[in-house]
Design a protein around this motif. Structure first.
Motif, short mmCIF file in Angstrom:
data_model
loop_
_atom_site.label_atom_id
_atom_site.label_comp_id
_atom_site.label_asym_id
_atom_site.label_seq_id
_atom_site.Cartn_x
_atom_site.Cartn_y
_atom_site.Cartn_z
N LEU A 67 -4.35 1.99 -9.38
CA LEU A 67 -3.23 2.98 -9.58
C LEU A 67 -3.63 4.12 -9.69
O LEU A 67 -4.84 4.45 -9.28
CB LEU A 67 -2.55 2.34 -10.81
N GLY A 68 -2.84 5.23 -10.16
CA GLY A 68 -3.37 6.34 -10.24
C GLY A 68 -4.34 6.73 -11.17
O GLY A 68 -4.59 6.21 -11.98
N GLU A 109 -0.59 13.08 -13.61
CA GLU A 109 -1.35 12.94 -12.32
C GLU A 109 -0.32 13.88 -11.45
O GLU A 109 0.92 13.63 -11.08
CB GLU A 109 -1.58 11.76 -11.73
N CYS A 123 -5.97 9.42 -4.90
CA CYS A 123 -5.82 9.04 -6.16
C CYS A 123 -7.10 9.54 -7.05
O CYS A 123 -6.88 9.81 -8.04
CB CYS A 123 -5.67 7.49 -6.00
N TRP A 163 1.42 5.62 0.96
CA TRP A 163 1.45 6.31 2.16
C TRP A 163 0.22 7.16 2.29
O TRP A 163 0.02 7.78 3.04
CB TRP A 163 2.64 7.27 1.93
N VAL A 181 0.75 -1.32 -0.11
CA VAL A 181 -0.10 0.02 0.04
C VAL A 181 0.87 1.18 0.01
O VAL A 181 2.04 1.22 0.29
CB VAL A 181 -0.95 -0.09 1.19
N LYS A 215 2.56 -4.72 3.54
CA LYS A 215 3.59 -3.73 3.57
C LYS A 215 3.16 -2.38 3.43
O LYS A 215 2.80 -2.06 2.16
CB LYS A 215 4.65 -4.08 2.54
N GLY A 261 1.70 3.63 -7.77
CA GLY A 261 1.68 4.31 -8.91
C GLY A 261 2.11 3.47 -10.13
O GLY A 261 2.59 2.20 -9.88
P1 NAD Z 1 4.18 3.91 -5.20
O1 NAD Z 1 4.03 3.28 -6.41
O2 NAD Z 1 5.70 4.70 -5.15
O3 NAD Z 1 4.50 2.96 -3.92
C1 NAD Z 1 3.29 1.92 -3.51
C2 NAD Z 1 4.05 1.01 -2.68
O4 NAD Z 1 4.92 0.10 -3.63
C3 NAD Z 1 4.72 1.38 -1.36
O5 NAD Z 1 4.55 0.74 -0.43
C4 NAD Z 1 6.21 1.23 -1.69
O6 NAD Z 1 7.31 1.12 -0.71
C5 NAD Z 1 6.06 -0.06 -2.63
N1 NAD Z 1 7.00 -0.41 -3.56
C6 NAD Z 1 8.16 0.47 -4.02
N2 NAD Z 1 8.97 -0.25 -5.06
C7 NAD Z 1 8.52 -1.50 -4.97
C8 NAD Z 1 8.86 -2.56 -5.77
N3 NAD Z 1 9.73 -2.67 -6.94
N4 NAD Z 1 7.88 -3.89 -5.56
C9 NAD Z 1 7.01 -3.82 -4.67
N5 NAD Z 1 6.52 -2.67 -4.03
C10 NAD Z 1 7.25 -1.78 -4.29
O7 NAD Z 1 3.03 4.84 -5.00
P2 NAD Z 1 3.07 6.06 -3.66
O8 NAD Z 1 3.90 7.29 -4.16
O9 NAD Z 1 3.41 5.34 -2.33
O10 NAD Z 1 1.63 6.59 -4.02
C11 NAD Z 1 1.23 7.30 -4.97
C12 NAD Z 1 0.32 6.75 -5.95
O11 NAD Z 1 -0.56 5.78 -5.70
C13 NAD Z 1 -0.33 7.62 -6.99
O12 NAD Z 1 -0.13 7.47 -8.24
C14 NAD Z 1 -1.73 7.40 -6.34
O13 NAD Z 1 -2.60 7.75 -7.48
C15 NAD Z 1 -1.74 5.82 -6.09
N6 NAD Z 1 -3.02 5.56 -5.41
C16 NAD Z 1 -4.03 4.70 -5.88
C17 NAD Z 1 -5.04 4.52 -5.24
C18 NAD Z 1 -6.12 3.71 -5.97
O14 NAD Z 1 -7.13 3.12 -5.21
N7 NAD Z 1 -6.45 3.74 -7.27
C19 NAD Z 1 -5.17 4.73 -4.06
C20 NAD Z 1 -4.31 5.58 -3.39
C21 NAD Z 1 -3.05 5.95 -4.18
#
Ligand code: NAD
Length: 500
Positions: free
Chosen positions: A244-245, A385, A278, A146, A144, A170, A222
């Motif tokens: 995703l975003g 985004e 998101c 942050w 998930v 995680k 993302g």
């Molecule tokens: P992110 O993709 O950078 O990180 C998401 C999670 O993935 C974190 O826990 C991170 O530590 C983990 N991660 C990082 N590298 C990884 C890897 N190689 N393998 C597996 N896990 C890994 O996203 P973010 O910056 O934490 O959140 C922002 C994004 O999330 C935005 O694009 C937002 O729109 C999206 N989002 C979507 C929803 C939805 O329900 N559609 C909800 C909230 C946020």
């Protein structure tokens, strides 16, 4: 504070430590996160796998009874954990308390629904009898982001556990503390290994995805990370749900009366949690002839309801962004918009809301909310985004033009239509490419636990919320009596040579 993950055999630590500072106060340490080693992740998954069989065989009634106790524990923790979430994430404290409230409500809702949603389905007709059972996958890995750690974890934990799976979560290292504590309080009511937490970044997330004992991955985040997650899933042919975003369009129809109430709802639709949501409205389309009037009314509404300051101050509605990287990225988007505006020599960036003394001291990652007018359709602030407290407003000629511009994106999470005429809004809404279209609202104000949430196009696949979000964590298991290859009238296909 010091926080580590936990699994069937207690705390898991040993990985590098990450110090998290309060984004509203430079240098103020909120806590130290002890990450999990790759071996630690493997041991947690092993413990989860061992707990899996017994949990799946626990009666639905007993599972639900334990989860309801967990839901109460989370609800009771709101006053204590909300200030912690506000300090680690920068989310205003009332909004932070809402996360605990949501998680508890969603757990309870899933407990109420799961019996009906997962009941055996019996197909009994002239073609024979088939019993369709819904069974769990086994070990679920949940990753998930942050921006709403409790809400987004609960969307996975509640349906996964209620349907008989076990889960390893995680959280993001950018907001790990309150969610770990809340999940620990749920786990206290469950057998060891049923609900575990690990911590870390890409290496830990990668290990959670590629472990062969993991039977499904639930990822929210993302697109960049999603590529890695899916590649990891491909190694073991593990199914995934991806949330995703988005780059949600809000389409304002020409008949809309710009009342205070409507405009304030639109302001929060775009800028709640400093726009780090998101399904926030990330582009606003307004009839060209009403643009000036719209901007004036939007700015006035924002000045009434946006109070920018320290998230611990209960009057504050806009806190800082999550960290320095986010602040720099958003400033970059605004610079790009100013220099690449559509035809009129650069976009205009209009500040929104009132600031408090805490904000004015500038001792945090504070980014003033803004409305951007005159941005080019090609500029990053429109195309990408922005995930921050800024929103572009763009003109359109007629409805076809509005729908074309709204759909001109690879994302398809949410969208909204605003009109005094609800029926007309529904007609326009049907033309938008999105998983959700809100009418006269956007973002949290339009959410419902009861209906599926998720995107089309590149905003992901699979669903959370609603009955579909429960079904997502189950597979069908069909138990057949002889004679199934017949139509409903009992007629076998012609040429069938086998005895049936
Ligand atoms: P992110 O993709 O950078 O990180 C998401 C999670 O993935 C974190 O826990 C991170 O530590 C983990 N991660 C990082 N590298 C990884 C890897 N190689 N393998 C597996 N896990 C890994 O996203 P973010 O910056 O934490 O959140 C922002 C994004 O999330 C935005 O694009 C937002 O729109 C999206 N989002 C979507 C929803 C939805 O329900 N559609 C909800 C909230 C946020």
């Amino acid at each position: 504070m010091r926080t580590a993950g936990f699994g069937a055999h207690g705390l898991v630590d040993g990985g590098p430590e990450i110090v998290r500072e309060n984004p509203a106060r430079h240098g103020e340490v909120v806590g130290t996160l002890v990450t999990t080693t790759a071996d630690g992740v493997a041991r947690v998954i092993e413990g989860a796998d061992e707990a899996s069989g017994e949990w799946a065989e626990t009666s639905l009634e007993d599972r639900v009874g334990l989860l309801r106790q967990g839901a109460r524990a989370v609800a009771d923790s709101a006053d204590e954990l909300a200030p912690l979430l506000a300090r680690e994430l920068g989310k205003p404290v009332a909004d932070s308390a809402g996360e605990m409230g949501f998680a508890a409500a969603f757990l309870t809702w899933v407990c109420d629904r799961v019996g009906d949603v997962c009941a055996d389905r019996v197909v009994d007709d002239d073609a024979g009898r088939v019993v369709l059972q819904r069974v769990p996958f086994g070990v679920i890995s949940a990753i998930v982001p942050w921006n709403a750690p409790l809400i987004l974890s609960s969307l996975k934990v509640a349906p996964a556990l209620a349907t008989g799976n076990v889960i390893v979560v995680k959280p993001s290292p950018l907001a790990p503390f309150a969610v770990t504590e809340a999940l620990r309080r749920i786990a206290e009511h469950l057998p060891p290994g049923v609900l575990s937490v690990v911590h870390g970044e890409a290496e830990v997330g990668g290990a959670m995805v590629t472990d062969p004992r993991v039977r499904k991955v639930a990822f929210t985040g993302g697109a960049t990370v999603a590529h890695h997650v899916l590649a990891g899933c491909a190694e073991q042919l593990t199914p995934a749900v991806l949330e995703l975003g988005g780059n949600d369009a809000a389409v304002v129809l020409d008949d809309l009366t710009f009342t205070d109430e409507v405009m304030e709802r639109m302001v929060f639709g775009a800028l709640l949690t400093s726009g780090q949501v998101c399904m926030a409205a990330k582009r606003i389309y307004v009839p060209q002839v009403r643009l000036d009037e719209f901007v004036e009314r939007f700015v006035a509404a924002a000045d009434r309801v946006l109070v920018c300051g320290d998230p611990l101050d209960p009057t504050v509605t806009i806190g800082p962004v999550v960290n320095e990287a986010a602040a720099r990225r958003i400033e970059g988007l605004l610079d790009d918009a100013r220099t690449s505006g559509g035809g009129s020599g650069g976009a205009r960036v209009v500040p929104l809301g009132r600031t408090t003394a805490d904000w004015d001291r500038g001792d945090g990652w504070f980014v003033r909310p803004t409305l951007v007018t005159g941005a080019s359709a090609e500029s990053s602030i429109v195309r990408d985004e922005q995930f921050g407290p800024t929103v572009p407003v763009l003109g359109y000629r007629d409805l076809d033009d509005a729908v074309r511009q709204a759909n001109a994106t690879e994302s398809g999470l949410g969208s909204s239509v605003w009109s005094d005429d609800t029926e007309r809004a529904f007609r326009v809404g049907r033309r938008l490419e999105a998983g959700m279209t809100f009418i006269n609202c956007h973002n949290r104000a339009g959410m419902s636990l009861r209906v599926p949430f998720g995107g089309v196009k590149r905003s992901g696949f699979g669903r959370e919320f609603g009955d579909e979000g429960i079904v997502e964590f189950t597979q069908t298991h069909a138990l057949h009596l002889p004679g199934a290859i017949r139509d409903a009238a009992g007629t076998a296909p012609k040429g069938n040579a086998y005895p049936t």
